[in-house]
Design an enzyme around this catalytic site. Sequence first.
Site, short mmCIF file in Angstrom:
data_model
loop_
_atom_site.label_atom_id
_atom_site.label_comp_id
_atom_site.label_asym_id
_atom_site.label_seq_id
_atom_site.Cartn_x
_atom_site.Cartn_y
_atom_site.Cartn_z
N GLY A 10 44.37 49.62 45.84
CA GLY A 10 43.69 48.49 45.38
C GLY A 10 43.21 48.40 44.31
O GLY A 10 42.70 49.68 43.66
N PHE A 11 42.68 47.35 43.83
CA PHE A 11 41.82 47.30 42.49
C PHE A 11 40.60 48.43 42.50
O PHE A 11 40.43 49.26 41.79
CB PHE A 11 41.35 45.92 42.08
CG PHE A 11 40.46 45.76 41.08
CD1 PHE A 11 40.30 46.48 39.93
CD2 PHE A 11 39.25 44.64 41.09
CE1 PHE A 11 39.45 46.21 38.73
CE2 PHE A 11 38.77 44.42 40.01
CZ PHE A 11 38.35 45.18 39.11
N ILE A 12 39.64 47.96 43.39
CA ILE A 12 38.41 48.74 43.53
C ILE A 12 38.94 50.28 44.07
O ILE A 12 38.39 51.21 43.55
CB ILE A 12 37.34 47.94 44.09
CG1 ILE A 12 36.93 46.66 43.65
CG2 ILE A 12 36.16 48.76 44.34
CD1 ILE A 12 36.20 45.50 44.48
N TYR A 152 37.76 33.16 54.40
CA TYR A 152 37.79 34.53 53.65
C TYR A 152 36.17 34.85 54.02
O TYR A 152 35.95 35.99 54.71
CB TYR A 152 37.84 34.50 52.36
CG TYR A 152 37.32 35.69 51.60
CD1 TYR A 152 38.08 36.96 51.61
CD2 TYR A 152 36.41 35.70 50.71
CE1 TYR A 152 37.58 38.03 51.14
CE2 TYR A 152 35.87 36.82 49.96
CZ TYR A 152 36.59 38.11 50.17
OH TYR A 152 36.17 39.25 49.56
N LYS A 156 34.15 37.99 56.41
CA LYS A 156 33.46 38.75 55.84
C LYS A 156 32.31 38.96 56.64
O LYS A 156 31.64 39.67 56.89
CB LYS A 156 33.33 38.67 54.30
CG LYS A 156 34.15 39.06 53.70
CD LYS A 156 34.50 40.73 53.54
CE LYS A 156 35.80 41.01 52.54
NZ LYS A 156 36.13 42.26 52.81
N1 LIG Z 1 37.36 42.03 43.48
C1 LIG Z 1 36.19 41.42 43.86
O1 LIG Z 1 35.78 40.57 43.21
C2 LIG Z 1 35.72 41.38 45.33
C3 LIG Z 1 34.53 40.78 45.63
C4 LIG Z 1 33.85 40.70 46.87
C5 LIG Z 1 34.35 41.56 47.72
N2 LIG Z 1 35.72 42.26 47.47
C6 LIG Z 1 36.06 42.96 48.50
O2 LIG Z 1 36.35 44.30 48.05
C7 LIG Z 1 37.49 44.81 48.73
C8 LIG Z 1 38.50 45.47 47.44
O3 LIG Z 1 38.84 44.32 47.00
P1 LIG Z 1 39.87 44.52 45.74
O4 LIG Z 1 39.76 43.47 44.83
O5 LIG Z 1 40.01 45.93 45.31
O6 LIG Z 1 41.37 43.83 46.44
P2 LIG Z 1 42.67 44.52 46.68
O7 LIG Z 1 43.56 43.51 47.02
O8 LIG Z 1 43.17 44.92 45.09
O9 LIG Z 1 42.63 45.91 47.36
C9 LIG Z 1 42.67 45.62 48.85
C10 LIG Z 1 43.65 46.42 49.47
O10 LIG Z 1 43.77 46.67 50.75
C11 LIG Z 1 45.04 46.87 51.25
N3 LIG Z 1 45.36 46.59 52.57
C12 LIG Z 1 45.31 45.22 52.91
N4 LIG Z 1 45.42 45.08 54.10
C13 LIG Z 1 45.75 46.39 54.72
C14 LIG Z 1 45.86 46.96 55.92
N5 LIG Z 1 46.24 46.28 56.85
N6 LIG Z 1 46.11 48.36 55.92
C15 LIG Z 1 46.07 49.12 54.54
N7 LIG Z 1 45.81 48.64 53.63
C16 LIG Z 1 45.69 47.39 53.52
C17 LIG Z 1 45.91 46.32 50.14
O11 LIG Z 1 47.02 46.71 49.92
C18 LIG Z 1 45.16 46.29 48.77
O12 LIG Z 1 45.53 47.54 48.20
C19 LIG Z 1 38.29 43.85 49.64
O13 LIG Z 1 37.63 44.07 51.05
C20 LIG Z 1 37.58 42.39 48.91
O14 LIG Z 1 37.57 41.50 50.12
C21 LIG Z 1 36.09 42.18 46.25
#
Ligand SMILES: NC(=O)c1ccc[n+]([C@@H]2O[C@H](COP(=O)([O-])OP(=O)(O)OC[C@H]3O[C@@H](n4cnc5c(N)ncnc54)[C@H](O)[C@@H]3O)[C@@H](O)[C@H]2O)c1
Length: 315
Positions: A10-12, A152, A156
């Site tokens: 994913g992104f982060i 959502y 969390k």
């Molecule tokens: N990006 C933001 O602004 C933000 C802000 C607050 C919290 N978060 C949290 O940070 C985390 C990462 O966010 P992100 O923006 O990188 O999101 P993202 O969607 O890019 O990454 C999440 C990854 O989790 C994987 N995933 C989902 N379900 C899965 C499963 N059952 N098994 C294996 N992999 C699975 C997805 O394929 C995806 O690659 C998330 O938990 C999100 O809720 C993000």
Amino acid sequence: MKVLITGGAGFIGSHLAIRLLKEGMHPVLIDHLSEELPHARKEYQLKQVFKTGPAAYYNCSFLEREKVSAIMEKEKPHAVVHLGGLAGVIPSLKDPSAYIKTNIDGTNNVLACAAEQNVKHVIFASSSSVYGEQAGVPLSEDMATGRVLSPYAASKAGAEALCHSYRHMYGFQMNILRFFTVYGPWGRPDMAFATFIRKLFHNEPITIYGQGTGRDYTYIDDIVSGILLTLKSKESDVYNLGSGRPVLMSEVVDEIKHHFPNVKLLQKEARIGDVTSTWADVSKARVKLGYDPAVSFKKGFEETVAWAKEHSDLI
Ligand SMILES: NC(=O)c1ccc[n+]([C@@H]2O[C@H](COP(=O)([O-])OP(=O)(O)OC[C@H]3O[C@@H](n4cnc5c(N)ncnc54)[C@H](O)[C@@H]3O)[C@@H](O)[C@H]2O)c1
């Protein structure tokens, strides 16, 4: 140090994996390459990780408990950073059950496997959404009351509660990190900036929801630095990771106009589930972790637009 990252494509997660490799650590990635992000995007992100150095990757869902436990048994990570999950407020309104399954049941699985395999340190990716609507004030960690605005956010808040209970039951180091709107290169395509930029490339108008809104936008490099500092820390605690400075939508529009002078704007009512504003009090993370968000919104937005121009096929 070996670090298992769920959501590693994913992104982060992919940014974190790259930084760990650059710091001489060993990332192990779990991601099931679901449909939430287009495959091309995730494959691209994984490629960037593998280009940086050797990372182990398992194409697996963390809902599959036996598989995850077997991966932890084989890899023996020192720490697990649980970033995997369904992100995004608006889609959670349509399908709350999916969020409960992935974000609550899934977190329970990851915690149970970590406990089973004697992982020493678990870090959970939470969100500023757990604060609900408390506009106009910096949000400190003790201000989350459970009165949230979306499934959502509820998922969390529920997952955070599970983290506390597993820490109590098994005694591993547990850190909950509440991220405030993360942006930057490879930012999620469903998030506001990617949506804006995509539309701007096609000369389409962009839609602004709500009046006088502000967000604590946090540049991806600052978030990754915060996670690294947490990995090196010794205490269990909950931390806000934000920029510490809310940016008004009018400032965002000014930056957009700077890069895209012909932008056309549409104004709509605020959407159910969205909070009016977010503003992180990052003083605890500053004092206890040495967290120091360094990237200004102007610079971060410039980097994001430059990345998007170079990768217009992926945005
Ligand atoms: N990006 C933001 O602004 C933000 C802000 C607050 C919290 N978060 C949290 O940070 C985390 C990462 O966010 P992100 O923006 O990188 O999101 P993202 O969607 O890019 O990454 C999440 C990854 O989790 C994987 N995933 C989902 N379900 C899965 C499963 N059952 N098994 C294996 N992999 C699975 C997805 O394929 C995806 O690659 C998330 O938990 C999100 O809720 C993000």
